[in-house]
Design a protein around this motif. Structure first.
Motif, PDB file in Angstrom:
ATOM      1  N   GLU A  27       6.416  -3.955 -12.597  1.00 40.89           N
ATOM      2  CA  GLU A  27       6.172  -5.190 -11.853  1.00 40.89           C
ATOM      3  C   GLU A  27       4.678  -5.443 -11.813  1.00 40.89           C
ATOM      4  N   TRP A  28       4.299  -6.630 -11.331  1.00 36.86           N
ATOM      5  CA  TRP A  28       2.892  -7.014 -11.403  1.00 36.86           C
ATOM      6  C   TRP A  28       2.006  -6.126 -10.537  1.00 36.86           C
ATOM      7  N   ARG A  29       2.548  -5.598  -9.439  1.00 36.74           N
ATOM      8  CA  ARG A  29       1.724  -4.740  -8.576  1.00 36.74           C
ATOM      9  C   ARG A  29       1.327  -3.461  -9.306  1.00 36.74           C
ATOM     10  N   MET A  30       2.274  -2.880 -10.045  1.00 30.85           N
ATOM     11  CA  MET A  30       1.969  -1.675 -10.802  1.00 30.85           C
ATOM     12  C   MET A  30       1.012  -1.977 -11.940  1.00 30.85           C
ATOM     13  N   ALA A  31       1.174  -3.138 -12.566  1.00 38.03           N
ATOM     14  CA  ALA A  31       0.253  -3.535 -13.634  1.00 38.03           C
ATOM     15  C   ALA A  31      -1.161  -3.682 -13.095  1.00 38.03           C
ATOM     16  N   LEU A  32      -1.307  -4.293 -11.932  1.00 40.33           N
ATOM     17  CA  LEU A  32      -2.625  -4.481 -11.325  1.00 40.33           C
ATOM     18  C   LEU A  32      -3.242  -3.141 -10.938  1.00 40.33           C
ATOM     19  N   SER A  36      -7.639   9.304 -11.111  1.00 38.01           N
ATOM     20  CA  SER A  36      -7.199   7.942 -10.784  1.00 38.01           C
ATOM     21  C   SER A  36      -5.678   7.825 -10.760  1.00 38.01           C
ATOM     22  N   SER A  37      -4.973   8.571 -11.617  1.00 40.98           N
ATOM     23  CA  SER A  37      -3.510   8.518 -11.632  1.00 40.98           C
ATOM     24  C   SER A  37      -2.929   9.018 -10.314  1.00 40.98           C
ATOM     25  N   ILE A  38      -3.571  10.031  -9.745  1.00 39.93           N
ATOM     26  CA  ILE A  38      -3.063  10.634  -8.508  1.00 39.93           C
ATOM     27  C   ILE A  38      -3.585   9.913  -7.275  1.00 39.93           C
ATOM     28  N   PHE A  39      -4.891   9.665  -7.228  1.00 42.39           N
ATOM     29  CA  PHE A  39      -5.522   9.210  -5.999  1.00 42.39           C
ATOM     30  C   PHE A  39      -5.754   7.700  -5.919  1.00 42.39           C
ATOM     31  N   ILE A  40      -5.634   6.994  -7.031  1.00 47.69           N
ATOM     32  CA  ILE A  40      -5.932   5.568  -7.014  1.00 47.69           C
ATOM     33  C   ILE A  40      -4.703   4.718  -7.322  1.00 47.69           C
ATOM     34  N   ALA A  41      -4.087   4.931  -8.476  1.00 41.97           N
ATOM     35  CA  ALA A  41      -3.034   4.028  -8.952  1.00 41.97           C
ATOM     36  C   ALA A  41      -1.841   3.963  -7.999  1.00 41.97           C
ATOM     37  N   THR A  42      -1.251   5.117  -7.682  1.00 40.95           N
ATOM     38  CA  THR A  42      -0.055   5.114  -6.826  1.00 40.95           C
ATOM     39  C   THR A  42      -0.356   4.652  -5.399  1.00 40.95           C
ATOM     40  N   PRO A  43      -1.422   5.134  -4.744  1.00 42.27           N
ATOM     41  CA  PRO A  43      -1.748   4.590  -3.419  1.00 42.27           C
ATOM     42  C   PRO A  43      -1.981   3.083  -3.436  1.00 42.27           C
ATOM     43  N   LEU A  44      -2.579   2.553  -4.511  1.00 46.13           N
ATOM     44  CA  LEU A  44      -2.782   1.105  -4.605  1.00 46.13           C
ATOM     45  C   LEU A  44      -1.454   0.362  -4.679  1.00 46.13           C
ATOM     46  N   VAL A  45      -0.503   0.897  -5.462  1.00 47.31           N
ATOM     47  CA  VAL A  45       0.816   0.280  -5.538  1.00 47.31           C
ATOM     48  C   VAL A  45       1.470   0.259  -4.165  1.00 47.31           C
ATOM     49  N   ALA A  46       1.393   1.385  -3.450  1.00 51.16           N
ATOM     50  CA  ALA A  46       1.981   1.448  -2.112  1.00 51.16           C
ATOM     51  C   ALA A  46       1.321   0.438  -1.176  1.00 51.16           C
ATOM     52  N   ASP A  47      -0.011   0.319  -1.272  1.00 53.23           N
ATOM     53  CA  ASP A  47      -0.732  -0.645  -0.449  1.00 53.23           C
ATOM     54  C   ASP A  47      -0.251  -2.070  -0.709  1.00 53.23           C
ATOM     55  N   LEU A  48      -0.137  -2.421  -1.984  1.00 51.95           N
ATOM     56  CA  LEU A  48       0.290  -3.772  -2.348  1.00 51.95           C
ATOM     57  C   LEU A  48       1.749  -4.013  -1.972  1.00 51.95           C
ATOM     58  N   LYS A  49       2.595  -3.010  -2.175  1.00 51.65           N
ATOM     59  CA  LYS A  49       4.021  -3.169  -1.917  1.00 51.65           C
ATOM     60  C   LYS A  49       4.307  -3.288  -0.426  1.00 51.65           C
TER      61      LYS A  49
END
Length: 370
Positions: free
Chosen positions: A160-165, A289-302
């Protein structure tokens, strides 16, 4: 079983875990600090562009007893430009001088031949024009832009777009740190550096997609249950692949470290530094970034989604009701687990393993079928 293996199994089953998503503000702060440092280094020192990008000449001598510092002094005095000299393993010299004209290159070649006491034609000279370097730089930027666009399109379709971002931000984060380190240490930027950058972007993206795939499967029908919020599902997905990510990163870093510190350092094979530094810094930044940035960002957006906000309220209401009945989260036992629409730990763990291996014909992981 080793301690790391035991920990990995417990993380996979959801028995233990670290709250990466819950502490995301700490990771954001660390990343912002590192990124600012990299940008300042880039602004103050700039990049040391190789002759492939800036134009210049490379002189290669036969085996000689003349030291690198002596050859550097001759090249700089003759050309009027800074020179980079490397003493190679076979006792030959590689002298690189940027922004030289054809006439300056000829004079530098003659001066080096005189210093080394060899005929002029024994000094091999490769001249690169600045216009050719500009073309290489433009193609490198174009290739990087196309790569980023394709990544965003693929992730938006597959997930989805949140994961892409989130993945795009993580990739930019990795690029910025790697380029900043190049500026700070003064390593030369060559086509090998560009290859290294594209390689680490692919690696970082692969690691991120593995977590996203587990998260996508673990979050199926998430609104039909009241045990876990989206952030908690994301954190379980991250924990289930944590040891795998660490092992993959360490194994990838070991040979790269050998290239950088042994090949480029002790053996003096300076050309290895072009690609190995980009790989070393990029692999480490990509894993982070895979552990500390990408997934937390997805959770934040979701979590900003109205459905996820409503789910979080229902989860809090259920926990408050359970607490009122004297039932804590740790006392619920296996029977209560089976009442949920899905056991997030099991689902995320299973999908995390499936995402980490090829999907063709290997069978299902051992354990209870769901």
């Amino acid at each position: 079983m080793s301690r790391l293996g035991t920990l990995g199994a417990r993380l996979y089953r959801g028995e233990v875990g670290y709250d990466f998503v819950g502490k995301r503000k700490i990771w954001y702060g660390i990343s912002i600090l590192i990124t600012i440092t990299a940008i300042v280094g880039l602004a103050v020192r700039g990049l040391n562009m190789g002759i492939e990008f800036s134009g210049g000449a490379v002189f290669t001598s036969p085996a000689t007893s003349v030291s690198a510092s002596q050859a550097q002094r001759v090249a700089e005095d003759t050309s009027g430009h800074a020179a980079v000299v490397q003493k190679l393993g076979n006792k030959t010299l590689r002298v690189q001088v940027s922004e030289l004209t054809t006439e300056q290159s000829r004079k530098t070649q003659e001066a080096l031949a005189k210093k080394l006491d060899v005929p002029v034609d024994k000094i091999n000279t490769d001249i690169v024009g600045p216009s050719w370097g500009d073309q290489i730089a433009n193609k490198a930027w174009t290739g990087l832009a196309i790569f980023m666009i394709l990544v965003v399109i693929y992730l938006a379709i597959a997930f989805e777009w949140r994961m892409a971002l989130a993945a795009l931000i993580a990739l930019i984060h990795d690029l910025t740190i790697t380029v900043g380190v190049y500026a700070l240490v003064g390593f030369e930027v060559t086509p090998g550096t560009v290859i290294g950058l594209l390689t680490i972007l692919g690696y970082s993206l692969y690691d991120t997609v593995v977590v996203f795939d587990g998260l996508k499967e673990g979050a199926k029908d998430i609104t039909k249950q009241t045990r876990f919020t989206y952030s908690e599902i994301a954190n379980r997905s991250l924990n289930s692949t944590l040891v795998r990510s660490i092992n993959t990163t360490v194994v990838a870093l070991l040979p790269v470290a050998g290239l950088l510190f042994i090949g480029g350092g002790f053996l003096g094979a300076g050309m290895l530094n072009d690609i190995s530094l980009a790989l070393f810094v990029g692999l480490a930044a990509g894993a982070y970034s895979s552990i500390f940035i990408a997934t937390p960002l997805v959770a934040d957006l979701k979590e900003r989604d109205p459905q996820m906000k409503a789910l979080a309220k229902r989860v809090r209401a259920r926990r408050a009701a359970d607490a009122a009945k004297g039932e804590s989260a740790g006392d619920r036992g296996p029977a209560a687990e089976d009442d949920d629409v899905q056991d997030a730990a099991g689902v995320v763990g299973q999908r995390g393993e499936e995402a980490g291996r090829n999907r063709g014909g290997r069978g299902r992981p051992s354990g209870k079928r769901r």
